[in-house]
Design a protein around this motif. Structure first.
Motif, PDB file in Angstrom:
ATOM      1  N   GLY A 244      17.334  -2.731  -6.812  1.00 67.19           N
ATOM      2  CA  GLY A 244      16.602  -2.622  -5.561  1.00 67.19           C
ATOM      3  C   GLY A 244      17.359  -3.251  -4.424  1.00 67.19           C
ATOM      4  N   ALA A 245      16.683  -3.366  -3.297  1.00 67.86           N
ATOM      5  CA  ALA A 245      17.274  -3.945  -2.094  1.00 67.86           C
ATOM      6  C   ALA A 245      16.417  -5.138  -1.683  1.00 67.86           C
ATOM      7  CB  ALA A 245      17.330  -2.900  -0.984  1.00 67.86           C
ATOM      8  N   PRO A 246      16.755  -6.340  -2.177  1.00 63.62           N
ATOM      9  CA  PRO A 246      15.939  -7.520  -1.885  1.00 63.62           C
ATOM     10  C   PRO A 246      15.927  -7.896  -0.406  1.00 63.62           C
ATOM     11  CG  PRO A 246      17.460  -7.962  -3.692  1.00 63.62           C
ATOM     12  CD  PRO A 246      17.859  -6.661  -3.075  1.00 63.62           C
ATOM     13  N   MET A 247      14.799  -8.460  -0.002  1.00 65.47           N
ATOM     14  CA  MET A 247      14.647  -8.995   1.348  1.00 65.47           C
ATOM     15  C   MET A 247      13.841 -10.282   1.221  1.00 65.47           C
ATOM     16  SD  MET A 247      12.863  -7.250   4.724  1.00 65.47           S
ATOM     17  CE  MET A 247      14.093  -5.955   4.888  1.00 65.47           C
TER      18      MET A 247
ATOM     19  N   ASP B 173       4.555  -2.580  -6.583  1.00 63.57           N
ATOM     20  CA  ASP B 173       4.358  -3.781  -5.775  1.00 63.57           C
ATOM     21  C   ASP B 173       5.731  -4.361  -5.451  1.00 63.57           C
ATOM     22  OD1 ASP B 173       3.685  -6.165  -4.570  1.00 63.57           O
ATOM     23  OD2 ASP B 173       2.400  -6.871  -6.203  1.00 63.57           O
ATOM     24  N   PRO B 174       6.143  -4.335  -4.180  1.00 66.60           N
ATOM     25  CA  PRO B 174       7.480  -4.824  -3.831  1.00 66.60           C
ATOM     26  C   PRO B 174       7.603  -6.347  -3.860  1.00 66.60           C
ATOM     27  CG  PRO B 174       6.321  -4.190  -1.852  1.00 66.60           C
ATOM     28  CD  PRO B 174       5.438  -3.820  -3.017  1.00 66.60           C
ATOM     29  N   VAL B 175       6.496  -7.072  -3.911  1.00 67.41           N
ATOM     30  CA  VAL B 175       6.543  -8.531  -3.884  1.00 67.41           C
ATOM     31  C   VAL B 175       6.888  -9.044  -5.277  1.00 67.41           C
ATOM     32  CG1 VAL B 175       5.266 -10.666  -3.423  1.00 67.41           C
ATOM     33  CG2 VAL B 175       4.840  -8.620  -2.018  1.00 67.41           C
ATOM     34  N   VAL B 176       8.056  -9.665  -5.388  1.00 69.33           N
ATOM     35  CA  VAL B 176       8.485 -10.204  -6.677  1.00 69.33           C
ATOM     36  C   VAL B 176       8.394 -11.727  -6.708  1.00 69.33           C
ATOM     37  CG1 VAL B 176       9.910  -8.219  -7.289  1.00 69.33           C
ATOM     38  CG2 VAL B 176      10.938 -10.129  -6.019  1.00 69.33           C
ATOM     39  N   LEU B 177       8.238 -12.350  -5.546  1.00 66.08           N
ATOM     40  CA  LEU B 177       8.054 -13.791  -5.470  1.00 66.08           C
ATOM     41  C   LEU B 177       7.335 -14.097  -4.156  1.00 66.08           C
ATOM     42  CD1 LEU B 177      10.603 -16.485  -6.379  1.00 66.08           C
ATOM     43  CD2 LEU B 177       9.360 -16.672  -4.242  1.00 66.08           C
ATOM     44  N   ARG B 178       6.383 -14.985  -4.273  1.00 59.21           N
ATOM     45  CA  ARG B 178       5.645 -15.418  -3.080  1.00 59.21           C
ATOM     46  C   ARG B 178       5.330 -16.893  -3.253  1.00 59.21           C
ATOM     47  NH1 ARG B 178      -0.418 -13.348  -1.731  1.00 59.21           N
ATOM     48  NH2 ARG B 178      -1.091 -15.427  -1.164  1.00 59.21           N
ATOM     49  N   ASP B 179       5.648 -17.672  -2.229  1.00 61.34           N
ATOM     50  CA  ASP B 179       5.242 -19.067  -2.221  1.00 61.34           C
ATOM     51  C   ASP B 179       4.785 -19.416  -0.812  1.00 61.34           C
ATOM     52  OD1 ASP B 179       7.587 -19.661  -0.719  1.00 61.34           O
ATOM     53  OD2 ASP B 179       8.702 -20.272  -2.490  1.00 61.34           O
ATOM     54  N   ASP B 180       4.589 -20.678  -0.541  1.00 56.37           N
ATOM     55  CA  ASP B 180       4.066 -21.075   0.766  1.00 56.37           C
ATOM     56  C   ASP B 180       5.013 -20.763   1.912  1.00 56.37           C
ATOM     57  OD1 ASP B 180       1.774 -22.005  -0.432  1.00 56.37           O
ATOM     58  OD2 ASP B 180       2.426 -24.092  -0.480  1.00 56.37           O
ATOM     59  N   GLU B 181       6.305 -20.682   1.621  1.00 54.98           N
ATOM     60  CA  GLU B 181       7.304 -20.481   2.668  1.00 54.98           C
ATOM     61  C   GLU B 181       7.798 -19.051   2.827  1.00 54.98           C
ATOM     62  OE1 GLU B 181      10.298 -23.728   3.791  1.00 54.98           O
ATOM     63  OE2 GLU B 181      10.316 -23.592   1.588  1.00 54.98           O
ATOM     64  N   ARG B 182       7.803 -18.298   1.723  1.00 56.29           N
ATOM     65  CA  ARG B 182       8.520 -17.026   1.756  1.00 56.29           C
ATOM     66  C   ARG B 182       7.892 -15.967   0.870  1.00 56.29           C
ATOM     67  NH1 ARG B 182      13.022 -20.183  -0.395  1.00 56.29           N
ATOM     68  NH2 ARG B 182      11.311 -21.543  -0.354  1.00 56.29           N
TER      69      ARG B 182
ATOM     70  N   VAL C 284       9.703 -12.801  -1.336  1.00 57.37           N
ATOM     71  CA  VAL C 284      10.890 -12.061  -1.743  1.00 57.37           C
ATOM     72  C   VAL C 284      10.361 -10.705  -2.179  1.00 57.37           C
ATOM     73  CG1 VAL C 284      12.839 -11.874  -3.329  1.00 57.37           C
ATOM     74  CG2 VAL C 284      12.145 -14.128  -2.473  1.00 57.37           C
ATOM     75  N   VAL C 285      10.827  -9.687  -1.492  1.00 57.54           N
ATOM     76  CA  VAL C 285      10.401  -8.324  -1.804  1.00 57.54           C
ATOM     77  C   VAL C 285      11.614  -7.524  -2.233  1.00 57.54           C
ATOM     78  CG1 VAL C 285       8.383  -8.335  -0.270  1.00 57.54           C
ATOM     79  CG2 VAL C 285      10.590  -7.599   0.623  1.00 57.54           C
ATOM     80  N   VAL C 286      11.376  -6.547  -3.077  1.00 56.64           N
ATOM     81  CA  VAL C 286      12.432  -5.632  -3.488  1.00 56.64           C
ATOM     82  C   VAL C 286      12.041  -4.263  -2.960  1.00 56.64           C
ATOM     83  CG1 VAL C 286      13.659  -4.571  -5.406  1.00 56.64           C
ATOM     84  CG2 VAL C 286      13.039  -6.985  -5.515  1.00 56.64           C
ATOM     85  N   LEU C 287      12.867  -3.786  -2.053  1.00 57.52           N
ATOM     86  CA  LEU C 287      12.587  -2.535  -1.365  1.00 57.52           C
ATOM     87  C   LEU C 287      13.530  -1.437  -1.835  1.00 57.52           C
ATOM     88  CD1 LEU C 287      12.386  -4.163   2.161  1.00 57.52           C
ATOM     89  CD2 LEU C 287      10.457  -3.549   0.690  1.00 57.52           C
ATOM     90  N   LEU C 288      13.175  -0.234  -1.513  1.00 57.48           N
ATOM     91  CA  LEU C 288      14.100   0.867  -1.719  1.00 57.48           C
ATOM     92  C   LEU C 288      15.147   0.788  -0.607  1.00 57.48           C
ATOM     93  CD1 LEU C 288      11.461   3.596  -2.537  1.00 57.48           C
ATOM     94  CD2 LEU C 288      12.927   2.357  -4.143  1.00 57.48           C
ATOM     95  N   PRO C 289      16.383   1.161  -0.878  1.00 55.73           N
ATOM     96  CA  PRO C 289      17.435   1.018   0.127  1.00 55.73           C
ATOM     97  C   PRO C 289      17.126   1.697   1.469  1.00 55.73           C
ATOM     98  CG  PRO C 289      18.399   1.460  -2.006  1.00 55.73           C
ATOM     99  CD  PRO C 289      16.909   1.618  -2.164  1.00 55.73           C
ATOM    100  N   TYR C 290      16.350   2.760   1.451  1.00 55.70           N
ATOM    101  CA  TYR C 290      16.078   3.458   2.706  1.00 55.70           C
ATOM    102  C   TYR C 290      15.328   2.579   3.703  1.00 55.70           C
ATOM    103  CZ  TYR C 290      11.092   4.430   1.946  1.00 55.70           C
ATOM    104  OH  TYR C 290       9.738   4.306   1.785  1.00 55.70           O
TER     105      TYR C 290
ATOM    106  N   ARG D 261       0.828  -1.221   0.000  1.00 59.29           N
ATOM    107  CA  ARG D 261       0.000   0.000   0.000  1.00 59.29           C
ATOM    108  C   ARG D 261       0.855   1.260   0.000  1.00 59.29           C
ATOM    109  NH1 ARG D 261      -4.944   0.202   3.885  1.00 59.29           N
ATOM    110  NH2 ARG D 261      -3.814   2.135   4.156  1.00 59.29           N
ATOM    111  N   ALA D 262       2.001   1.207   0.667  1.00 60.05           N
ATOM    112  CA  ALA D 262       2.820   2.406   0.865  1.00 60.05           C
ATOM    113  C   ALA D 262       3.655   2.781  -0.360  1.00 60.05           C
ATOM    114  CB  ALA D 262       3.740   2.209   2.065  1.00 60.05           C
ATOM    115  N   PHE D 263       4.094   1.785  -1.112  1.00 59.63           N
ATOM    116  CA  PHE D 263       4.969   2.063  -2.237  1.00 59.63           C
ATOM    117  C   PHE D 263       4.156   2.270  -3.511  1.00 59.63           C
ATOM    118  CE2 PHE D 263       8.012  -0.750   0.290  1.00 59.63           C
ATOM    119  CZ  PHE D 263       8.625   0.334   0.881  1.00 59.63           C
ATOM    120  N   ALA D 264       4.738   3.007  -4.434  1.00 58.04           N
ATOM    121  CA  ALA D 264       4.090   3.254  -5.725  1.00 58.04           C
ATOM    122  C   ALA D 264       4.239   2.056  -6.661  1.00 58.04           C
ATOM    123  CB  ALA D 264       4.679   4.504  -6.364  1.00 58.04           C
TER     124      ALA D 264
END
Length: 127
Positions: A119-122, A58-67, A69-75, A53-56
């Motif tokens: 980006g800054a993956p998490m 969608d930070p979610v680049v992968l989603r499965d049952d376990e995890r 993976v989001v790509v965020l801005l470095p800040y 909702r906060a970012f312009a």
């Protein structure tokens, strides 16, 4: 060591720890601390929803049952480091292990990891 980190590969954690002059156990503890801290915002699912909702974008680049993976801005990583009072070296090591694990996850799935560039993956365990 990484049994508390179900979405991180032990060999990868060890390699990143060695490259950043720390022990695998210390890195695993740091990764677990971040996961626990983020899960405390009523949970990973809610946190990811708020980021969507906060970012312009969608930070979610992968989603499965376990995890996720989001790509965020470095800040976002910088603010997290400030909240957890992390040293610059710890932040660099954390970002490196998350980046490597995100790329390994894409590779294991046979998918292109280009979405991680710039980006800054998490990587977050879906509890």
């Amino acid at each position: 060591m990484t049994r508390d980190l179900p979405v991180f590969e032990a060999e990868l954690v060890t390699a990143v720890a060695e490259a950043h002059d720390t022990s695998p156990d210390q890195l695993a503890a740091l990764v677990a601390r971040v996961q626990s801290y983020l899960a405390g915002f009523p949970g990973i699912e809610d946190l990811v929803y708020e980021w969507k909702r906060a970012f312009a974008y969608d930070p979610v680049v992968l989603r499965d049952d376990e995890r996720y993976v989001v790509v965020l801005l470095p800040y976002v990583w910088e603010e997290l480091a400030e909240q957890l009072e992390l040293e610059d070296d710890d932040l660099a090591t954390l970002r490196a292990v998350h980046d490597r694990q995100a790329r390994a996850t894409f590779d294991a799935r046979g998918e292109d990891a280009a979405v991680l560039e710039g980006g800054a993956p998490m990587v977050l365990h879906r509890e």
